[in-house]
Design an enzyme around this catalytic site. Structure first.
Site, PDB file in Angstrom:
ATOM      1  N   HIS A   1      -1.582   1.060  -4.193  1.00 46.79           N
ATOM      2  CA  HIS A   1      -2.043   2.456  -4.113  1.00 46.79           C
ATOM      3  C   HIS A   1      -1.242   3.396  -5.011  1.00 46.79           C
ATOM      4  O   HIS A   1      -1.237   4.602  -4.781  1.00 46.79           O
ATOM      5  CB  HIS A   1      -2.001   2.943  -2.658  1.00 46.79           C
TER       6      HIS A   1
ATOM      7  N   ALA B   1       8.637  -4.392  12.433  1.00 47.82           N
ATOM      8  CA  ALA B   1       8.872  -5.219  11.236  1.00 47.82           C
ATOM      9  C   ALA B   1      10.360  -5.420  10.983  1.00 47.82           C
ATOM     10  O   ALA B   1      10.793  -6.518  10.618  1.00 47.82           O
ATOM     11  CB  ALA B   1       8.220  -4.546  10.031  1.00 47.82           C
TER      12      ALA B   1
ATOM     13  N   GLN C   1       0.842  -1.196   0.000  1.00 51.09           N
ATOM     14  CA  GLN C   1       0.000   0.000   0.000  1.00 51.09           C
ATOM     15  C   GLN C   1       0.878   1.247   0.000  1.00 51.09           C
ATOM     16  O   GLN C   1       0.381   2.350  -0.136  1.00 51.09           O
ATOM     17  CB  GLN C   1      -0.876   0.020   1.261  1.00 51.09           C
TER      18      GLN C   1
ATOM     19  N   VAL D   1       3.400   4.080  -1.154  1.00 46.41           N
ATOM     20  CA  VAL D   1       3.632   4.749  -2.435  1.00 46.41           C
ATOM     21  C   VAL D   1       5.050   5.321  -2.490  1.00 46.41           C
ATOM     22  O   VAL D   1       5.402   6.018  -3.437  1.00 46.41           O
ATOM     23  CB  VAL D   1       2.584   5.883  -2.651  1.00 46.41           C
ATOM     24  N   ASP D   2       5.868   5.006  -1.449  1.00 50.21           N
ATOM     25  CA  ASP D   2       7.170   5.666  -1.319  1.00 50.21           C
ATOM     26  C   ASP D   2       8.276   5.091  -2.204  1.00 50.21           C
ATOM     27  O   ASP D   2       9.334   5.718  -2.361  1.00 50.21           O
ATOM     28  CB  ASP D   2       7.628   5.677   0.158  1.00 50.21           C
TER      29      ASP D   2
ATOM     30  N   SER E   1      -2.381  -0.951   9.373  1.00 50.43           N
ATOM     31  CA  SER E   1      -3.434  -0.884  10.391  1.00 50.43           C
ATOM     32  C   SER E   1      -4.633  -1.743   9.993  1.00 50.43           C
ATOM     33  O   SER E   1      -5.523  -1.964  10.803  1.00 50.43           O
ATOM     34  CB  SER E   1      -3.861   0.568  10.611  1.00 50.43           C
TER      35      SER E   1
ATOM     36  N   GLY F   1       2.942  -4.245   9.073  1.00 50.15           N
ATOM     37  CA  GLY F   1       2.969  -2.792   9.245  1.00 50.15           C
ATOM     38  C   GLY F   1       1.791  -2.065   8.633  1.00 50.15           C
ATOM     39  O   GLY F   1       1.932  -0.936   8.185  1.00 50.15           O
TER      40      GLY F   1
HETATM   41  P1  OAD Z   1      -1.325   3.348   8.928  1.00 48.86           P
HETATM   42  O1  OAD Z   1      -0.618   4.605   9.286  1.00 48.86           O
HETATM   43  O2  OAD Z   1      -2.793   3.314   9.002  1.00 48.86           O
HETATM   44  O3  OAD Z   1      -0.815   2.159   9.856  1.00 48.86           O
HETATM   45  C1  OAD Z   1       0.535   1.915  10.078  1.00 48.86           C
HETATM   46  C2  OAD Z   1       0.628   0.633  10.869  1.00 48.86           C
HETATM   47  O4  OAD Z   1       1.996   0.331  11.036  1.00 48.86           O
HETATM   48  C3  OAD Z   1       0.001   0.713  12.264  1.00 48.86           C
HETATM   49  O5  OAD Z   1      -0.815  -0.438  12.467  1.00 48.86           O
HETATM   50  C4  OAD Z   1       1.222   0.688  13.202  1.00 48.86           C
HETATM   51  O6  OAD Z   1       0.950   0.015  14.418  1.00 48.86           O
HETATM   52  C5  OAD Z   1       2.194  -0.083  12.379  1.00 48.86           C
HETATM   53  N1  OAD Z   1       3.630   0.183  12.650  1.00 48.86           N
HETATM   54  C6  OAD Z   1       4.236   1.361  12.936  1.00 48.86           C
HETATM   55  N2  OAD Z   1       5.560   1.199  13.035  1.00 48.86           N
HETATM   56  C7  OAD Z   1       5.806  -0.120  12.816  1.00 48.86           C
HETATM   57  C8  OAD Z   1       6.987  -0.905  12.750  1.00 48.86           C
HETATM   58  N3  OAD Z   1       8.207  -0.394  12.955  1.00 48.86           N
HETATM   59  N4  OAD Z   1       6.842  -2.220  12.483  1.00 48.86           N
HETATM   60  C9  OAD Z   1       5.624  -2.774  12.279  1.00 48.86           C
HETATM   61  N5  OAD Z   1       4.491  -2.085  12.312  1.00 48.86           N
HETATM   62  C10 OAD Z   1       4.567  -0.764  12.565  1.00 48.86           C
HETATM   63  O7  OAD Z   1      -0.791   2.930   7.478  1.00 48.86           O
HETATM   64  P2  OAD Z   1      -1.429   1.896   6.430  1.00 48.86           P
HETATM   65  O8  OAD Z   1      -2.098   0.774   7.084  1.00 48.86           O
HETATM   66  O9  OAD Z   1      -0.361   1.608   5.447  1.00 48.86           O
HETATM   67  O10 OAD Z   1      -3.621   5.118   1.476  1.00 48.86           O
HETATM   68  O11 OAD Z   1      -2.502   2.821   5.749  1.00 48.86           O
HETATM   69  C11 OAD Z   1      -3.249   2.306   4.693  1.00 48.86           C
HETATM   70  C12 OAD Z   1      -3.519   3.383   3.695  1.00 48.86           C
HETATM   71  O12 OAD Z   1      -4.117   4.500   4.362  1.00 48.86           O
HETATM   72  C13 OAD Z   1      -2.284   3.980   3.063  1.00 48.86           C
HETATM   73  O13 OAD Z   1      -1.816   3.252   1.969  1.00 48.86           O
HETATM   74  C14 OAD Z   1      -2.764   5.312   2.608  1.00 48.86           C
HETATM   75  C15 OAD Z   1      -3.558   5.722   3.814  1.00 48.86           C
HETATM   76  O14 OAD Z   1      -4.587   6.538   3.545  1.00 48.86           O
HETATM   77  C16 OAD Z   1      -3.677   6.045   0.535  1.00 48.86           C
HETATM   78  O15 OAD Z   1      -2.988   7.039   0.541  1.00 48.86           O
HETATM   79  C17 OAD Z   1      -4.674   5.727  -0.511  1.00 48.86           C
END
Ligand code: OAD
Length: 251
Positions: free
Chosen positions: A123, A239, A105, A107-108, A197, A195
């Site tokens: 994404h 992770a 997901q 985009v980086d 949510s 990693g």
């Molecule tokens: P989130 O910011 O919602 O969630 C990040 C997750 O990573 C959380 O569950 C954290 O607990 C976890 N986390 C943080 N640091 C970590 C680490 N070092 N190791 C493991 N886990 C860690 O990001 P996404 O789930 O990627 O979409 O968000 C989904 C989408 O929402 C993104 O792709 C973006 C956003 O809106 C678009 O832009 C369309």
């Protein structure tokens, strides 16, 4: 009987065989150790707005300047970051296991920079742009790594209109080809969600679908997500550390 973490990781590692079908779904947490802010964690708000309020076609239509400010800032941040150990381990798996797929997901572009093969960008990419007017002269999308743009919104070199980031926004569909290849990859032996949510659909739905299709499902996250309860193996931890441990057990 108490099972130690080492035993759990050793058992997981034993599932990685040369012909295993391995599919990984990643989210922003994988890039956190590189210094890229996540969306829903600390620093996730931008000028008091949530990503769901910024990343939409409606928000862009209303105020492209503001939306580009956010993307310009993220591009500038990402441009200075390097892949971390989590990206590295996944890149190695992609090179070692012929039936490996990574659905991200993110985009980086850090997975690609780490050398990962077979990446499906669910994404899109922050390093691509497209004409907001979809002018006839321009390609469907093109790469532009300027970071930061000095003029925002940046202009379409083909028609002079404004361009938009090549990412999937809330309310938009996933590229059908990417969706199809992602769905195909859910027929796998091991599915790891790392990693994320697990609250943004349709990406979060892939986790449940992989489980339904019989994959051994693993989550790696620093906290419990809504998906954890239905998975075979929720692993709590960063992770970049957990993947490093699994890799040590595999080798
Ligand atoms: P989130 O910011 O919602 O969630 C990040 C997750 O990573 C959380 O569950 C954290 O607990 C976890 N986390 C943080 N640091 C970590 C680490 N070092 N190791 C493991 N886990 C860690 O990001 P996404 O789930 O990627 O979409 O968000 C989904 C989408 O929402 C993104 O792709 C973006 C956003 O809106 C678009 O832009 C369309």
């Amino acid at each position: 009987m108490i099972t130690s973490v080492s035993e759990i990781l050793a058992e997981l590692a034993s599932r990685f065989r040369p012909d295993s079908r391995i599919t990984v779904l990643t989210g922003a947490g994988v890039s956190a150790a590189s210094g890229v802010p996540t969306f829903r964690g600390p620093g996730g708000l931008y000028k008091n707005r949530r990503v769901e309020q910024i990343g939409t076609p409606e928000a862009f239509g209303r105020d492209p300047q503001f939306v580009w400010e956010w993307y310009n800032w993220r591009r500038e941040v990402i441009a200075t970051k390097q892949p971390n150990r989590a990206h590295e381990v996944l890149a190695r798996w992609s090179q070692r296991y012929p039936r490996f797929t990574l659905i991200t997901q993110n985009v980086d572009g850090l997975h690609e920079r780490a050398g990962t093969q077979n990446v499906l960008r669910f994404h899109g990419s922050i390093w691509e742009v497209l004409c907001w007017e979809r002018c006839k002269q321009s390609p469907p999308r093109w790469r532009d790594e300027t970071a930061p743009f000095t003029e925002i919104p940046p202009r379409c070199p083909y028609c002079g209109g404004i361009v938009r980031p090549g990412v999937v926004w809330f309310g938009e569909g996933i590229d059908p080809e990417v969706m199809k290849r992602s769905m195909d990859a859910l027929d796998c032996d091991i599915f790891l969600t790392i990693g994320t949510s697990a609250v943004v659909y349709p990406a979060a739905g892939l986790i449940h679908e992989a489980k339904t299709r019989g994959a051994f499902t693993v989550e790696i996250n620093i906290e419990t997500t809504p998906a954890a309860a239905s998975l075979d193996l929720p692993l709590e931890g960063p992770a970049e550390e957990v993947l490093d441990h699994i890799e040590r057990f595999i080798l």
